[in-house]
Scaffold this motif. Structure first.
Motif, PDB file in Angstrom:
ATOM      1  N   ARG A  34      34.037  -6.946  38.396  1.00 53.33           N
ATOM      2  CA  ARG A  34      33.186  -5.938  38.036  1.00 53.33           C
ATOM      3  C   ARG A  34      31.654  -6.306  38.065  1.00 53.33           C
ATOM      4  O   ARG A  34      30.761  -5.463  38.544  1.00 53.33           O
ATOM      5  CB  ARG A  34      33.543  -5.175  36.726  1.00 53.33           C
ATOM      6  CG  ARG A  34      34.905  -4.492  36.774  1.00 53.33           C
ATOM      7  CD  ARG A  34      35.372  -3.727  35.342  1.00 53.33           C
ATOM      8  NE  ARG A  34      36.733  -3.187  35.757  1.00 53.33           N
ATOM      9  CZ  ARG A  34      37.910  -3.733  35.862  1.00 53.33           C
ATOM     10  NH1 ARG A  34      37.940  -4.997  36.072  1.00 53.33           N
ATOM     11  NH2 ARG A  34      38.878  -2.971  36.374  1.00 53.33           N
ATOM     12  N   ALA A  64      30.491  -6.681  41.468  1.00 55.98           N
ATOM     13  CA  ALA A  64      30.501  -5.639  42.103  1.00 55.98           C
ATOM     14  C   ALA A  64      29.072  -4.801  41.944  1.00 55.98           C
ATOM     15  O   ALA A  64      28.240  -4.613  42.714  1.00 55.98           O
ATOM     16  CB  ALA A  64      31.558  -4.516  41.860  1.00 55.98           C
ATOM     17  N   VAL A  65      28.886  -4.840  40.393  1.00 49.89           N
ATOM     18  CA  VAL A  65      27.356  -4.198  40.171  1.00 49.89           C
ATOM     19  C   VAL A  65      26.256  -5.050  40.651  1.00 49.89           C
ATOM     20  O   VAL A  65      25.082  -4.362  40.931  1.00 49.89           O
ATOM     21  CB  VAL A  65      27.344  -3.770  38.864  1.00 49.89           C
ATOM     22  CG1 VAL A  65      28.149  -2.545  38.439  1.00 49.89           C
ATOM     23  CG2 VAL A  65      27.485  -4.926  37.864  1.00 49.89           C
ATOM     24  N   GLN A  68      24.750  -2.291  43.767  1.00 55.44           N
ATOM     25  CA  GLN A  68      24.714  -1.023  42.665  1.00 55.44           C
ATOM     26  C   GLN A  68      24.863   0.401  43.119  1.00 55.44           C
ATOM     27  O   GLN A  68      25.881   0.969  42.582  1.00 55.44           O
ATOM     28  CB  GLN A  68      23.184  -0.990  42.112  1.00 55.44           C
ATOM     29  CG  GLN A  68      23.266  -0.270  40.677  1.00 55.44           C
ATOM     30  CD  GLN A  68      22.398  -1.028  39.755  1.00 55.44           C
ATOM     31  OE1 GLN A  68      22.732  -2.189  39.758  1.00 55.44           O
ATOM     32  NE2 GLN A  68      21.698  -0.211  38.916  1.00 55.44           N
ATOM     33  N   SER A 104      28.808   0.456  44.228  1.00 55.88           N
ATOM     34  CA  SER A 104      29.789   0.256  42.853  1.00 55.88           C
ATOM     35  C   SER A 104      29.662   1.703  42.049  1.00 55.88           C
ATOM     36  O   SER A 104      30.773   2.038  41.754  1.00 55.88           O
ATOM     37  CB  SER A 104      29.492  -0.750  42.092  1.00 55.88           C
ATOM     38  OG  SER A 104      28.276  -0.907  41.872  1.00 55.88           O
ATOM     39  N   GLN A 119      31.965   4.348  43.617  1.00 59.35           N
ATOM     40  CA  GLN A 119      33.215   4.044  43.393  1.00 59.35           C
ATOM     41  C   GLN A 119      33.642   4.245  41.927  1.00 59.35           C
ATOM     42  O   GLN A 119      34.862   4.035  41.339  1.00 59.35           O
ATOM     43  CB  GLN A 119      33.705   2.381  43.838  1.00 59.35           C
ATOM     44  CG  GLN A 119      33.317   2.070  45.276  1.00 59.35           C
ATOM     45  CD  GLN A 119      34.486   2.810  46.194  1.00 59.35           C
ATOM     46  OE1 GLN A 119      35.769   2.582  45.778  1.00 59.35           O
ATOM     47  NE2 GLN A 119      33.916   3.854  46.801  1.00 59.35           N
ATOM     48  N   LEU A 132      32.348   3.026  39.172  1.00 63.91           N
ATOM     49  CA  LEU A 132      32.085   2.021  38.112  1.00 63.91           C
ATOM     50  C   LEU A 132      31.174   2.331  37.239  1.00 63.91           C
ATOM     51  O   LEU A 132      30.329   3.134  37.506  1.00 63.91           O
ATOM     52  CB  LEU A 132      31.861   0.793  38.735  1.00 63.91           C
ATOM     53  CG  LEU A 132      32.833  -0.527  38.894  1.00 63.91           C
ATOM     54  CD1 LEU A 132      33.885  -0.072  39.890  1.00 63.91           C
ATOM     55  CD2 LEU A 132      32.062  -1.838  39.211  1.00 63.91           C
ATOM     56  N   PHE A 163      28.588   1.474  35.779  1.00 66.49           N
ATOM     57  CA  PHE A 163      27.587   0.494  36.379  1.00 66.49           C
ATOM     58  C   PHE A 163      26.480   0.315  35.253  1.00 66.49           C
ATOM     59  O   PHE A 163      25.811  -0.712  34.860  1.00 66.49           O
ATOM     60  CB  PHE A 163      26.811   0.780  37.656  1.00 66.49           C
ATOM     61  CG  PHE A 163      25.695   1.662  37.702  1.00 66.49           C
ATOM     62  CD1 PHE A 163      24.712   1.305  37.811  1.00 66.49           C
ATOM     63  CD2 PHE A 163      25.952   3.048  37.294  1.00 66.49           C
ATOM     64  CE1 PHE A 163      23.401   2.354  37.823  1.00 66.49           C
ATOM     65  CE2 PHE A 163      25.090   3.978  37.367  1.00 66.49           C
ATOM     66  CZ  PHE A 163      23.791   3.636  37.576  1.00 66.49           C
ATOM     67  N   LEU A 215      35.718  -5.675  47.133  1.00 70.80           N
ATOM     68  CA  LEU A 215      35.180  -4.758  46.539  1.00 70.80           C
ATOM     69  C   LEU A 215      35.290  -3.178  46.646  1.00 70.80           C
ATOM     70  O   LEU A 215      35.423  -2.252  45.866  1.00 70.80           O
ATOM     71  CB  LEU A 215      33.524  -4.908  46.477  1.00 70.80           C
ATOM     72  CG  LEU A 215      32.912  -6.294  45.922  1.00 70.80           C
ATOM     73  CD1 LEU A 215      31.607  -6.372  46.222  1.00 70.80           C
ATOM     74  CD2 LEU A 215      33.413  -6.403  44.478  1.00 70.80           C
ATOM     75  N   MET A 231      37.753  -1.763  44.101  1.00 72.67           N
ATOM     76  CA  MET A 231      37.500  -1.861  42.939  1.00 72.67           C
ATOM     77  C   MET A 231      37.529  -0.326  42.327  1.00 72.67           C
ATOM     78  O   MET A 231      38.031  -0.337  41.204  1.00 72.67           O
ATOM     79  CB  MET A 231      35.751  -1.891  43.287  1.00 72.67           C
ATOM     80  CG  MET A 231      35.213  -2.459  41.759  1.00 72.67           C
ATOM     81  SD  MET A 231      35.539  -4.307  41.625  1.00 72.67           S
ATOM     82  CE  MET A 231      36.448  -4.254  40.061  1.00 72.67           C
TER      83      MET A 231
END
Ligand SMILES: Nc1ncnc2c1ncn2[C@@H]1O[C@H](COP(=O)(O)OP(=O)(O)OP(=O)(O)O)[C@@H](O)[C@H]1O
Ligand SMILES: [Mg+2]
Lengths: 280, 272
Positions: free
Chosen positions: A152, A155-156, A160, A163, A166, A168, A170, B111, B114
């Motif tokens: 995670r 990903a960020v 950014q 993610s 998606q 997240l 963030f 990713l 994710m």
């Protein structure tokens, strides 16, 4: 030569060097790839306000440093969201503001401030067993968070916007990242001091980056480079009786410069080969 | 034939995949989208064309919930966009990361999984590996799997980004000019591989590449602050002129390359 290992302060210093290198390898890699070097520098310097406040209130200056760098990190997180345009100059405000508050606090504290230089420039030879245990515990927390959230955080750090698309969390992950940086800074103040913290966070990681293909590889290289530099640095500072923090940083710098030299030489040799091929 | 909105009150069996109602977005007082009514149904391949600055990327970001609309409503799969993000695959127009980041191609494609991870402690599993492998095979980047992205060419990087979107096995793909840096072969492979997921996946595609539009899409619209929709996959001169605001030369694929000009009448355009 080995008889110095019998002094407990010396083994403590070496151990502290290893722990600091692990912190720097992990958190420093994030700082370098996320281009947060100036952000981290700002947070580190702002912690000086807390050191001053600690003197003034008569509490442990490191506790004050933790509070101040935490506040600075929260401000930074907020600025990241809402003031992208003037971000760079606002970091400068946090940086200088914290330092100024610290100076004023120390001036109004009656008497003189003992070990002020230790907070500014560090002294790894003064690290006590208790402090080592605290360092170890904090390090354990950092490693646990990074291991659990590795993908995670990757990903960020990497992308950014994607993610976020998606779903997240963030913002939470960014704040967590800043918290990790705060912990790293507080761990490192004793070792290299407020002023040099940022060098120790960024130099071994930058050296590692030149050779690493992935983030975890970069962390491992940076840890190994850090352990080498801190061990050599501590030893040299003992041998020549010069400040340990600065010596560690200088060794790290030499390693960094050598790595750049090596990289450019390799590149030049590669170009020569290509030129030779094209000519023939 | 050109209208500024989808037919109101049309009878529907299923909820549309994307539905926007009077969507307006402005940046600092500058109106970028004005009363956009977009309706994308399941299985559609919906293309949006339009001039630079027409608001195409802004529309996609609004559908993703990355920017909040000034007014109007957005529904994706009948829900708030933020609640269905893991069902959406996204290929951004610009590479939004730094090239020099130390990360391998395989990790980037991972990713894409994710969004499907539930809970803080879940890790990638066998199902994730399979999807990642398939996505890399589709974009023909398996041989690059262990390369660091900083060593890739622009097109290889773009194929990695497309594979990342495919790896999530999305029900809806939002593609913002996905094939600009990609060579013709890869582009054709990309679109024909998408044809295979046609039953399960709805596509919203932004492109300036009219040949792609002709070969694959089922519906097309032009966006220039307002959305000009059309029922079929035909591009008409009116649509283009209306949305671009000026006569535009379009060279499309076909046996003989041909042009659609503003002065052409409707009949000629249909013959193309
Ligand atoms: N963050 C922003 N702040 C202010 N204005 C913006 C911002 N992003 C986009 N705009 C403006 O909004 C308008 C639409 O931008 P958008 O990126 O949606 O265009 P586009 O249709 O994707 O164009 P292109 O074909 O060039 O990709 C442009 O006029 C642009 O200048
Ligand atoms: Mg765009």
């Amino acid at each position: 030569m080995l008889e110095i290992l019998e002094y407990s302060f010396f083994t403590n210093a070496l151990l502290a060097g290893v722990l600091a290198s692990v912190v720097c390898g992990i958190i420093g890699s994030y700082i370098v790839v996320r281009q947060m070097v100036s952000v981290s520098g700002g947070i580190a310097h702002a912690s000086f306000g807390g050191v001053g406040m600690g003197y003034w209130l008569g509490i442990d200056p490191l506790l004050g440093a933790f509070c101040f760098s935490g506040i600075a990190a929260l401000c930074t997180g907020w600025l990241m969201m809402y003031a992208r345009q003037q971000f760079d100059s606002l970091i400068g405000v946090i940086w200088a503001g914290g330092m100024a508050i610290g100076v004023v606090f120390i001036a109004i504290t009656p008497g003189f401030a003992p070990d002020l230089f230790t907070y500014l420039f560090g002294n790894i030879l003064l690290v006590t067993r208790t402090y080592l245990i605290i360092m170890g515990l904090l390090l354990f927390v950092v490693i646990a968070i990074v291991v659990v959230l590795y993908h995670r955080l990757l990903a960020v750090s990497f992308d950014q916007e994607y993610s976020q698309s998606q779903g997240l969390a963030f913002m939470a992950l960014n704040l967590l990242m800043l918290l990790l940086i705060v912990i790293a800074i507080v761990i490192l103040i004793r070792v290299v001091g407020i002023i040099l913290v940022i060098a120790l966070l960024s130099i071994p990681a930058s050296t590692a980056r030149q050779y690493a293909g992935s983030l975890h590889q970069m962390m491992i290289y940076a840890i190994l480079i850090g352990i080498f530099c801190s061990t050599v640095g501590i030893w040299l500072s003992y041998l020549w009786n010069i400040p340990s923090g600065a010596t560690i940083i200088l060794v790290a710098l030499v390693v960094y410069l050598l790595s750049i030299l090596q990289k450019t030489l390799v590149l030049r040799r590669y170009r020569d080969i290509m030129r030779y091929r094209n000519d023939s | 034939m050109t209208r500024t909105s989808d037919e109101p009150g049309a009878i529907t069996i299923e909820d549309p995949v994307i539905l926007t109602e009077n969507l307006s977005v402005s940046y600092e007082g500058h109106q970028v989208l004005e009363k956009v009514n977009l309706c994308v149904r399941k299985g559609d391949w919906y293309a949006i064309i339009g001039p630079n600055g027409g608001g195409k990327t802004t529309l996609i970001k609004a559908i993703l919930g990355l920017i909040s609309p000034g007014s109007g409503k957005i529904r994706v799969f009948g829900q708030d966009p933020k609640d269905v993000r893991e069902r959406i695959g996204y290929v951004p127009q610009y590479q939004t990361f730094q090239y020099a980041f130390p990360i391998r191609v395989r990790e980037v494609v991972f990713l894409g999984r994710m969004g499907r991870m539930k809970g803080l402690f879940q890790r990638y599993g066998a199902e994730d590996s399979r999807a990642v492998h398939e996505a890399m095979a589709r974009m023909r980047i398996e041989h690059l799997a262990d390369r660091s992205i900083s060593t890739l060419s622009g097109g290889e990087r773009q194929r990695t980004i497309i594979a990342r979107a495919l790896a999530g096995e999305p029900d809806l793909l939002l593609l913002d000019e996905p094939t600009v840096y990609v060579d013709d072969l890869s582009r054709d492979i990309f679109f024909s591989s998408l044809t295979r997921v046609r039953e399960t996946c709805t596509v919203l595609l932004i492109t300036h590449d009219i040949s792609v539009v002709h070969a694959h899409v089922t519906k097309i619209a032009c966006l220039n602050t307002r959305l000009f929709t059309h029922d079929s996959d035909q591009i008409t001169d009116e649509m283009v002129a209306q949305s671009y605001g000026c006569p535009v030369d379009l060279i499309t694929h076909g046996d003989i390359p041909h042009r659609v000009l503003e002065r052409h009448n409707r009949k000629e355009a249909d013959e193309c």
